[in-house]
Scaffold this motif. Structure first.
Motif, PDB file in Angstrom:
ATOM      1  N   VAL A  25     -40.522  60.625  18.411  1.00 30.73           N
ATOM      2  CA  VAL A  25     -39.274  61.161  17.872  1.00 30.73           C
ATOM      3  C   VAL A  25     -38.860  60.410  16.606  1.00 30.73           C
ATOM      4  CG1 VAL A  25     -36.804  61.450  18.349  1.00 30.73           C
ATOM      5  CG2 VAL A  25     -38.496  62.037  20.098  1.00 30.73           C
ATOM      6  N   VAL A  26     -38.869  59.086  16.659  1.00 34.17           N
ATOM      7  CA  VAL A  26     -38.447  58.276  15.510  1.00 34.17           C
ATOM      8  C   VAL A  26     -39.379  58.497  14.330  1.00 34.17           C
ATOM      9  CG1 VAL A  26     -38.193  55.895  14.681  1.00 34.17           C
ATOM     10  CG2 VAL A  26     -37.212  56.563  16.883  1.00 34.17           C
ATOM     11  N   MET A  27     -40.689  58.530  14.587  1.00 31.43           N
ATOM     12  CA  MET A  27     -41.671  58.711  13.519  1.00 31.43           C
ATOM     13  C   MET A  27     -41.436  60.031  12.775  1.00 31.43           C
ATOM     14  SD  MET A  27     -45.793  59.076  14.053  1.00 31.43           S
ATOM     15  CE  MET A  27     -45.639  60.494  15.136  1.00 31.43           C
ATOM     16  N   LEU A  28     -41.276  61.113  13.514  1.00 29.06           N
ATOM     17  CA  LEU A  28     -41.083  62.419  12.873  1.00 29.06           C
ATOM     18  C   LEU A  28     -39.737  62.510  12.154  1.00 29.06           C
ATOM     19  CD1 LEU A  28     -42.669  64.715  15.603  1.00 29.06           C
ATOM     20  CD2 LEU A  28     -43.633  64.115  13.365  1.00 29.06           C
ATOM     21  N   ALA A  33     -36.652  62.394   7.133  1.00 30.38           N
ATOM     22  CA  ALA A  33     -35.493  61.813   6.452  1.00 30.38           C
ATOM     23  C   ALA A  33     -35.896  61.135   5.144  1.00 30.38           C
ATOM     24  CB  ALA A  33     -34.796  60.806   7.369  1.00 30.38           C
ATOM     25  N   SER A  34     -37.089  60.537   5.096  1.00 30.28           N
ATOM     26  CA  SER A  34     -37.508  59.859   3.867  1.00 30.28           C
ATOM     27  C   SER A  34     -37.690  60.836   2.707  1.00 30.28           C
ATOM     28  CB  SER A  34     -38.784  59.051   4.099  1.00 30.28           C
ATOM     29  OG  SER A  34     -39.898  59.891   4.246  1.00 30.28           O
ATOM     30  N   TRP A  35     -37.964  62.100   3.007  1.00 26.17           N
ATOM     31  CA  TRP A  35     -38.091  63.106   1.949  1.00 26.17           C
ATOM     32  C   TRP A  35     -36.778  63.830   1.700  1.00 26.17           C
ATOM     33  CZ3 TRP A  35     -42.010  63.203  -1.246  1.00 26.17           C
ATOM     34  CH2 TRP A  35     -43.239  62.694  -0.829  1.00 26.17           C
ATOM     35  N   LEU A  36     -36.035  64.121   2.755  1.00 28.22           N
ATOM     36  CA  LEU A  36     -34.847  64.960   2.624  1.00 28.22           C
ATOM     37  C   LEU A  36     -33.592  64.184   2.244  1.00 28.22           C
ATOM     38  CD1 LEU A  36     -35.509  67.278   5.695  1.00 28.22           C
ATOM     39  CD2 LEU A  36     -36.057  67.686   3.277  1.00 28.22           C
ATOM     40  N   MET A  37     -33.584  62.897   2.531  1.00 27.56           N
ATOM     41  CA  MET A  37     -32.428  62.064   2.177  1.00 27.56           C
ATOM     42  C   MET A  37     -32.928  60.892   1.339  1.00 27.56           C
ATOM     43  SD  MET A  37     -30.242  62.157   5.710  1.00 27.56           S
ATOM     44  CE  MET A  37     -31.533  61.569   6.775  1.00 27.56           C
ATOM     45  N   PRO A  38     -32.872  61.017   0.017  1.00 34.40           N
ATOM     46  CA  PRO A  38     -33.430  59.984  -0.862  1.00 34.40           C
ATOM     47  C   PRO A  38     -32.917  58.568  -0.576  1.00 34.40           C
ATOM     48  CG  PRO A  38     -32.931  61.928  -2.136  1.00 34.40           C
ATOM     49  CD  PRO A  38     -32.389  62.166  -0.743  1.00 34.40           C
ATOM     50  N   VAL A  39     -31.723  58.441  -0.031  1.00 30.46           N
ATOM     51  CA  VAL A  39     -31.213  57.105   0.290  1.00 30.46           C
ATOM     52  C   VAL A  39     -32.096  56.439   1.345  1.00 30.46           C
ATOM     53  CG1 VAL A  39     -29.566  57.847   2.066  1.00 30.46           C
ATOM     54  CG2 VAL A  39     -29.141  55.761   0.766  1.00 30.46           C
ATOM     55  N   VAL A  40     -32.647  57.217   2.262  1.00 27.65           N
ATOM     56  CA  VAL A  40     -33.558  56.674   3.284  1.00 27.65           C
ATOM     57  C   VAL A  40     -34.872  56.273   2.629  1.00 27.65           C
ATOM     58  CG1 VAL A  40     -34.863  57.222   5.386  1.00 27.65           C
ATOM     59  CG2 VAL A  40     -32.495  57.982   5.156  1.00 27.65           C
ATOM     60  N   ALA A  41     -35.344  57.068   1.679  1.00 30.43           N
ATOM     61  CA  ALA A  41     -36.604  56.770   0.999  1.00 30.43           C
ATOM     62  C   ALA A  41     -36.527  55.446   0.255  1.00 30.43           C
ATOM     63  CB  ALA A  41     -36.971  57.894   0.038  1.00 30.43           C
ATOM     64  N   ARG A  42     -35.347  55.112  -0.268  1.00 30.87           N
ATOM     65  CA  ARG A  42     -35.193  53.856  -1.012  1.00 30.87           C
ATOM     66  C   ARG A  42     -35.299  52.634  -0.105  1.00 30.87           C
ATOM     67  NH1 ARG A  42     -30.421  56.311  -3.305  1.00 30.87           N
ATOM     68  NH2 ARG A  42     -31.198  57.810  -4.781  1.00 30.87           N
TER      69      ARG A  42
END
Length: 186
Positions: A25-28, A33-42
């Motif tokens: 669940v966390v992995m997916l 989230a890393s693609w859809l929410m740029p703040v997470v990607a940072r």
């Protein structure tokens, strides 16, 4: 106080079964989230495999990508992770069987074999999706700078482990069949 070995195996197996599901669940969710929410990607360390490689090498400004492009990237990068999720779900089922004391059953061997095959699928899908994802996120760049392939030591190790797991599962399956034959004679 020391618990009997069989009780420890039950508890550890139950915990690992729960942890396997949590990791899926966390992995997916983190990958999407890393693609859809740029703040997470940072945050950097929260990306998985393919997403981490593409973002770090091509370093696209995720905010500059359109929402449809980020959604497509999330979907493409999730394809290999779905195979890995299948491996983890089979591992979960294996640990659930171990928690019930089914150590050498044919079903346990089958789950273990499915783990190996799913890891193999994960590696192959990761390799196939990498160039597609790199083209997807670099649509606006010149053609010579789009496609990316990479095979690192992690890929080779994952392939080796998948092969080993598959062979061991086959051996366990044969041992289970022999044990069943032995029970019928006795």
């Amino acid at each position: 106080m020391h618990l009997p070995a069989s009780l420890r195996i039950v508890r550890v197996s139950q915990r690992l079964a729960a942890l396997s599901l949590l990791v899926v669940v966390v992995m997916l969710l983190l990958n999407a989230a890393s693609w859809l929410m740029p703040v997470v990607a940072r945050l950097g360390g929260l990306r998985f495999g393919l997403s981490a490689r593409i973002v770090s090498r091509l370093a696209p400004d995720l905010v500059a990508l359109g929402e449809w492009q980020r959604l497509g990237a999330a979907l493409l990068s999730s394809v290999p992770l779905l195979a890995l999720a299948l491996a983890l779900l089979n591992l979960r089922a294996l640990f659930q069987r171990y928690a019930r004391g089914e150590y050498f059953s044919a079903a346990a061997a089958d789950h273990f074999g499915n783990v190996g095959r799913a890891v193999l699928a994960w590696v192959v899908l990761d390799f196939l999706c990498e160039p597609l994802l790199s083209v997807w996120v670099t649509m606006g760049t010149p053609q010579g700078h789009r496609v990316m392939f990479s095979v690192g030591t992690g890929t080779v190790v994952a392939l080796f482990l998948a092969a080993c797991i598959t062979v061991i599962a086959h051996i366990l399956r044969q041992a289970s069949d022999l044990e069943q034959e032995h029970r019928q004679f006795v």
